[in-house]
Design a protein around this motif. Structure first.
Motif, PDB file in Angstrom:
ATOM      1  N   ARG A 174      14.294   0.858   1.312  1.00  0.00           N
ATOM      2  CA  ARG A 174      14.267   1.078  -0.138  1.00  0.00           C
ATOM      3  C   ARG A 174      12.987   1.792  -0.553  1.00  0.00           C
ATOM      4  O   ARG A 174      13.000   2.701  -1.379  1.00  0.00           O
ATOM      5  CB  ARG A 174      14.351  -0.280  -0.854  1.00  0.00           C
ATOM      6  CG  ARG A 174      15.768  -0.722  -1.171  1.00  0.00           C
ATOM      7  CD  ARG A 174      15.734  -1.933  -2.081  1.00  0.00           C
ATOM      8  NE  ARG A 174      16.787  -2.861  -1.721  1.00  0.00           N
ATOM      9  CZ  ARG A 174      16.688  -4.163  -1.732  1.00  0.00           C
ATOM     10  NH1 ARG A 174      15.546  -4.735  -2.074  1.00  0.00           N
ATOM     11  NH2 ARG A 174      17.700  -4.914  -1.404  1.00  0.00           N
ATOM     12  N   ILE A 175      11.861   1.336   0.003  1.00  0.00           N
ATOM     13  CA  ILE A 175      10.573   1.936  -0.347  1.00  0.00           C
ATOM     14  C   ILE A 175      10.491   3.362   0.197  1.00  0.00           C
ATOM     15  O   ILE A 175       9.979   4.273  -0.472  1.00  0.00           O
ATOM     16  CB  ILE A 175       9.424   1.069   0.187  1.00  0.00           C
ATOM     17  CG1 ILE A 175       9.428  -0.282  -0.551  1.00  0.00           C
ATOM     18  CG2 ILE A 175       8.090   1.770   0.045  1.00  0.00           C
ATOM     19  CD1 ILE A 175       8.414  -1.254  -0.045  1.00  0.00           C
ATOM     20  N   LEU A 224       0.836  -1.202   0.000  1.00  0.00           N
ATOM     21  CA  LEU A 224       0.000   0.000   0.000  1.00  0.00           C
ATOM     22  C   LEU A 224       0.869   1.249   0.000  1.00  0.00           C
ATOM     23  O   LEU A 224       0.590   2.213  -0.728  1.00  0.00           O
ATOM     24  CB  LEU A 224      -0.938  -0.010   1.211  1.00  0.00           C
ATOM     25  CG  LEU A 224      -1.900   1.177   1.326  1.00  0.00           C
ATOM     26  CD1 LEU A 224      -2.695   1.379   0.044  1.00  0.00           C
ATOM     27  CD2 LEU A 224      -2.835   0.998   2.522  1.00  0.00           C
ATOM     28  N   ALA A 225       1.947   1.241   0.787  1.00  0.00           N
ATOM     29  CA  ALA A 225       2.869   2.378   0.789  1.00  0.00           C
ATOM     30  C   ALA A 225       3.455   2.591  -0.604  1.00  0.00           C
ATOM     31  O   ALA A 225       3.564   3.733  -1.083  1.00  0.00           O
ATOM     32  CB  ALA A 225       3.996   2.144   1.806  1.00  0.00           C
ATOM     33  N   PHE A 226       3.816   1.519  -1.277  1.00  0.00           N
ATOM     34  CA  PHE A 226       4.398   1.578  -2.620  1.00  0.00           C
ATOM     35  C   PHE A 226       3.416   2.207  -3.603  1.00  0.00           C
ATOM     36  O   PHE A 226       3.779   3.073  -4.399  1.00  0.00           O
ATOM     37  CB  PHE A 226       4.776   0.168  -3.062  1.00  0.00           C
ATOM     38  CG  PHE A 226       5.609   0.110  -4.314  1.00  0.00           C
ATOM     39  CD1 PHE A 226       6.994   0.122  -4.232  1.00  0.00           C
ATOM     40  CD2 PHE A 226       5.018   0.018  -5.563  1.00  0.00           C
ATOM     41  CE1 PHE A 226       7.776   0.062  -5.383  1.00  0.00           C
ATOM     42  CE2 PHE A 226       5.776  -0.045  -6.712  1.00  0.00           C
ATOM     43  CZ  PHE A 226       7.164  -0.023  -6.625  1.00  0.00           C
ATOM     44  N   GLN A 254       2.904   5.874  -2.939  1.00  0.00           N
ATOM     45  CA  GLN A 254       4.059   6.603  -3.457  1.00  0.00           C
ATOM     46  C   GLN A 254       3.964   6.782  -4.964  1.00  0.00           C
ATOM     47  O   GLN A 254       4.296   7.840  -5.499  1.00  0.00           O
ATOM     48  CB  GLN A 254       5.353   5.879  -3.106  1.00  0.00           C
ATOM     49  CG  GLN A 254       5.806   6.061  -1.672  1.00  0.00           C
ATOM     50  CD  GLN A 254       7.078   5.290  -1.394  1.00  0.00           C
ATOM     51  OE1 GLN A 254       7.288   4.204  -1.930  1.00  0.00           O
ATOM     52  NE2 GLN A 254       7.934   5.835  -0.558  1.00  0.00           N
ATOM     53  N   ASP A 255       3.517   5.750  -5.665  1.00  0.00           N
ATOM     54  CA  ASP A 255       3.319   5.857  -7.111  1.00  0.00           C
ATOM     55  C   ASP A 255       2.362   6.992  -7.445  1.00  0.00           C
ATOM     56  O   ASP A 255       2.592   7.773  -8.374  1.00  0.00           O
ATOM     57  CB  ASP A 255       2.761   4.545  -7.659  1.00  0.00           C
ATOM     58  CG  ASP A 255       3.827   3.690  -8.302  1.00  0.00           C
ATOM     59  OD1 ASP A 255       5.022   4.040  -8.204  1.00  0.00           O
ATOM     60  OD2 ASP A 255       3.484   2.664  -8.906  1.00  0.00           O
ATOM     61  N   ASP A 256       1.270   7.064  -6.683  1.00  0.00           N
ATOM     62  CA  ASP A 256       0.290   8.132  -6.908  1.00  0.00           C
ATOM     63  C   ASP A 256       0.911   9.504  -6.676  1.00  0.00           C
ATOM     64  O   ASP A 256       0.676  10.449  -7.446  1.00  0.00           O
ATOM     65  CB  ASP A 256      -0.910   7.939  -5.977  1.00  0.00           C
ATOM     66  CG  ASP A 256      -1.657   6.633  -6.230  1.00  0.00           C
ATOM     67  OD1 ASP A 256      -1.521   6.076  -7.333  1.00  0.00           O
ATOM     68  OD2 ASP A 256      -2.364   6.172  -5.317  1.00  0.00           O
ATOM     69  N   LEU A 263       0.078   8.977   5.094  1.00  0.00           N
ATOM     70  CA  LEU A 263      -0.388   7.594   4.955  1.00  0.00           C
ATOM     71  C   LEU A 263       0.774   6.654   4.637  1.00  0.00           C
ATOM     72  O   LEU A 263       0.849   5.542   5.172  1.00  0.00           O
ATOM     73  CB  LEU A 263      -1.442   7.508   3.841  1.00  0.00           C
ATOM     74  CG  LEU A 263      -2.802   8.158   4.098  1.00  0.00           C
ATOM     75  CD1 LEU A 263      -3.694   7.990   2.867  1.00  0.00           C
ATOM     76  CD2 LEU A 263      -3.481   7.576   5.329  1.00  0.00           C
ATOM     77  N   VAL A 264       1.665   7.098   3.759  1.00  0.00           N
ATOM     78  CA  VAL A 264       2.840   6.287   3.418  1.00  0.00           C
ATOM     79  C   VAL A 264       3.672   6.024   4.670  1.00  0.00           C
ATOM     80  O   VAL A 264       4.081   4.885   4.941  1.00  0.00           O
ATOM     81  CB  VAL A 264       3.701   6.987   2.338  1.00  0.00           C
ATOM     82  CG1 VAL A 264       5.024   6.243   2.139  1.00  0.00           C
ATOM     83  CG2 VAL A 264       2.939   7.079   1.022  1.00  0.00           C
TER      84      VAL A 264
END
Length: 359
Positions: free
Chosen positions: A353-354, A238-240, A243-245, A318-319
């Protein structure tokens, strides 16, 4: 340095396994005519060359969890890692059909390549054939992946766990895609909770939880540890996606390589937009959000409104929450002395990394 080289070697073996699978199927497809064989060859060309995030995550976790590290164990992990990548490509093919995309990674995708290869005059026929071919190839690769899980050279108990895992993964991913389409078409209400659930199902389940859980099963880990790794995968996935968004709207497009403001142009319902809907900035954003004619000037204005209303800061929070939750599960695992320190180190490296990604 030795451990890095070993992991690179395993990654190479996954690529070799994928090439072998496509070569075998391309050869067998010749029995059904050149067009079908050409479809397999084209799919192979598009499937190879990616980052292989999911197979590498599986191999990293398996190496940390596996006590013996024997050749037999490694071979089974490589086989399953290859099936996970095939599953990923099957989902991508179906995604491209649903989204009507002809391009991926700034290059023609399988649909775009097939449509351009016909040389026929009627564009609607070319696209219908190309999209139908992508659907069919996605179906074939989905079946191939499931059969690969069933044929894994592992114990019966491990095989049954793997089959339960792949079934659960496919169901949740399809459920997430179903919600995503409903959000995009205005059928499903775009509230924050629904959007977060969609992102978890569509991205976290198969991109993070699946590799981590498969690694645990292959390493002979307990069901309890598998559950903990599944939770870590959900939080990281979900964090990934969040982050994309953020990157698509606020990031440096030259760095992350995504089309500039494509989410705004497509009217994609993200957590950023869900938050903005609840603010006084929404009337200003709504005017041009989802417009295929959105130019860079208007896109920049929308981005400024999203930043000023606090949407960017909210999703960044949220991330941070999801990464903190993943870290908390890792601490619980460490406190219970369930696994070796290598596993915890591997999880923390993944979180780091994320946390710092820009692409």
């Amino acid at each position: 340095m030795a451990s890095v080289a070993t992991q690179d070697e395993l990654g190479t073996r996954v690529e070799e396994a994928l090439r072998q699978r496509f070569a075998e199927r391309s050869s067998a497809a010749e029995n059904y005519g050149e067009p079908f064989a050409a479809l397999w060859r084209a799919a192979a060309a598009h499937a190879m060359g990616g980052k292989m995030i999911r197979p590498r995550l599986l191999l990293d976790a398996h190496r940390a969890l596996s006590a013996s590290g024997s050749e037999v164990d490694q071979t089974a992990a490589i086989e399953i890692a290859a099936e996970v990548e095939l599953l990923h490509y099957a989902f991508l093919l179906h995604d491209d059909v649903i989204d009507g995309d002809l391009v991926r990674r700034r290059q023609p995708n399988l649909i775009g390549t097939l449509a351009a290869s016909t040389g026929r005059a009627r564009e609607d026929s070319e696209l219908h054939w190309a999209r139908s071919s992508a659907i069919l190839m996605g179906d074939l690769l989905l079946a191939t992946s499931v059969l690969g899980f069933a044929r894994a050279r592992v114990s019966t108990a491990a095989r049954l766990r793997l089959l339960d895992l792949i079934e659960h993964t496919i169901v949740e991913t399809v459920a997430g895609e179903h919600i995503d389409v409903g959000l995009g078409d205005g059928i499903i209400e775009p509230d924050l909770r629904t959007i977060l659930e969609m992102s978890t199902y569509k991205t976290a389940t198969y991109s993070f939880s699946l590799p981590l859980r498969a690694a645990a099963i292959l390493a002979g880990a307990s069901a309890e540890l598998e559950d903990d790794l599944a939770a870590i995968g959900r939080h990281l996935g979900l964090a990934f996606q969040l982050q994309d968004d953020l990157l698509c709207v606020f990031g440096d497009h030259e760095v992350h390589g995504k089309d500039a403001f494509s989410d705004l142009r497509e009217g994609k319902e993200t957590a950023i937009i869900a938050y903005a809907r609840m603010t006084t900035a929404w009337p200003h954003i709504r005017q041009h959000f989802g417009s295929t004619m959105l130019d860079e000037h208007e896109a920049v204005r929308i981005r400024e409104h999203l930043r000023d209303c606090g949407a960017e800061r909210f999703v960044q929070g949220l991330v941070a929450d999801e990464l903190a939750a993943a870290s908390a599960v890792a601490v619980d695992i460490e406190s219970a002395h369930i696994v070796s320190g290598d596993v915890i180190d591997s999880i923390r490296t993944l979180i780091a990394r994320i946390e710092g990604r820009a692409s």
